[in-house]
Design an enzyme around this catalytic site. Sequence first.
Site, PDB file in Angstrom:
ATOM      1  N   SER A 138       9.877 -32.084  12.488  1.00 51.21           N
ATOM      2  CA  SER A 138       9.278 -33.418  12.630  1.00 51.21           C
ATOM      3  C   SER A 138      10.214 -34.450  12.022  1.00 51.21           C
ATOM      4  O   SER A 138      11.020 -34.130  11.136  1.00 51.21           O
ATOM      5  CB  SER A 138       7.928 -33.467  11.923  1.00 51.21           C
ATOM      6  OG  SER A 138       7.461 -34.792  11.778  1.00 51.21           O
ATOM      7  N   TYR A 151       2.610 -32.473   4.657  1.00 52.85           N
ATOM      8  CA  TYR A 151       3.137 -32.273   6.014  1.00 52.85           C
ATOM      9  C   TYR A 151       4.658 -32.434   6.025  1.00 52.85           C
ATOM     10  O   TYR A 151       5.379 -31.625   6.608  1.00 52.85           O
ATOM     11  CB  TYR A 151       2.484 -33.279   6.964  1.00 52.85           C
ATOM     12  CG  TYR A 151       2.912 -33.118   8.411  1.00 52.85           C
ATOM     13  CD1 TYR A 151       2.371 -32.102   9.196  1.00 52.85           C
ATOM     14  CD2 TYR A 151       3.841 -33.973   8.993  1.00 52.85           C
ATOM     15  CE1 TYR A 151       2.764 -31.950  10.526  1.00 52.85           C
ATOM     16  CE2 TYR A 151       4.237 -33.822  10.310  1.00 52.85           C
ATOM     17  CZ  TYR A 151       3.687 -32.812  11.067  1.00 52.85           C
ATOM     18  OH  TYR A 151       4.082 -32.662  12.382  1.00 52.85           O
TER      19      TYR A 151
END
Length: 254
Positions: A138, A151
Amino acid sequence: MFSLQNKKAVITGGGSGIGESIALLLAAHGADVHIVDLNEHQANAVVAEIRQNNGQATTHVCDVSSHQSVLNVFEKIGPIDILINNAGIAHIGKADTTPEADFDKVMNVIVKGAYNCLFAAIPKLRASGGGVILNMSSVAALVGISDRFVYSTAKGAIRSMTMSVAKDYIGENIRCNSISPARVHTPFVDGFLQKNYPDNIDEMFEKLSKAQPIGRMATPGEIATLALYLCSDEAAFITGADYPVDGGFTTLIS
């Protein structure tokens, strides 16, 4: 070009979103797709669509954070050619607002889940004479994003894991790369908006879209197209690389 005929591909989290698009595209290019997902209903729907288009696909219900469950699934699947570590969950919170249980859950699914699949898959790839591993990272692994502490931590681990695996297995004809998307318009985004901003969904959707300099979110299909390339023989010279697919997010925002 990009033929995956006679290739067996395992895709975790292939029942929805980015994983679904990757599963459909790889199957359309000839891969025998094995979807590993906790949601049997969603995985079965993707498998049914692939089969309706004369493709090959199988559902395997599995919690990727369970080491033994993953081993059991891969033993059932047998030798493979492609592993795509896509399964993951999102979380909103800072370091001091992330409960321990939430931290453990995200790390177990994203980081331990990828490790479990690597541990199980590498001997299967070796049995096939080599193959491809693709990890879903990501932009959160590359730049600071507000309220995404655990995250970002997990995706940073995925990016580092990619480089480590690429180096360790380059002599065994196993390539390993990662993709780092910015915001992608998936059902998760729609659910997030419905849950948190039910009174101004359109306004918040526009705000999230404009966070990318290109002015919109990516589509799952745009991520899948890159995944297809990296899994194909056309990308045979590429390993240990991370590809931001981010509409300019990591380079054009200062």
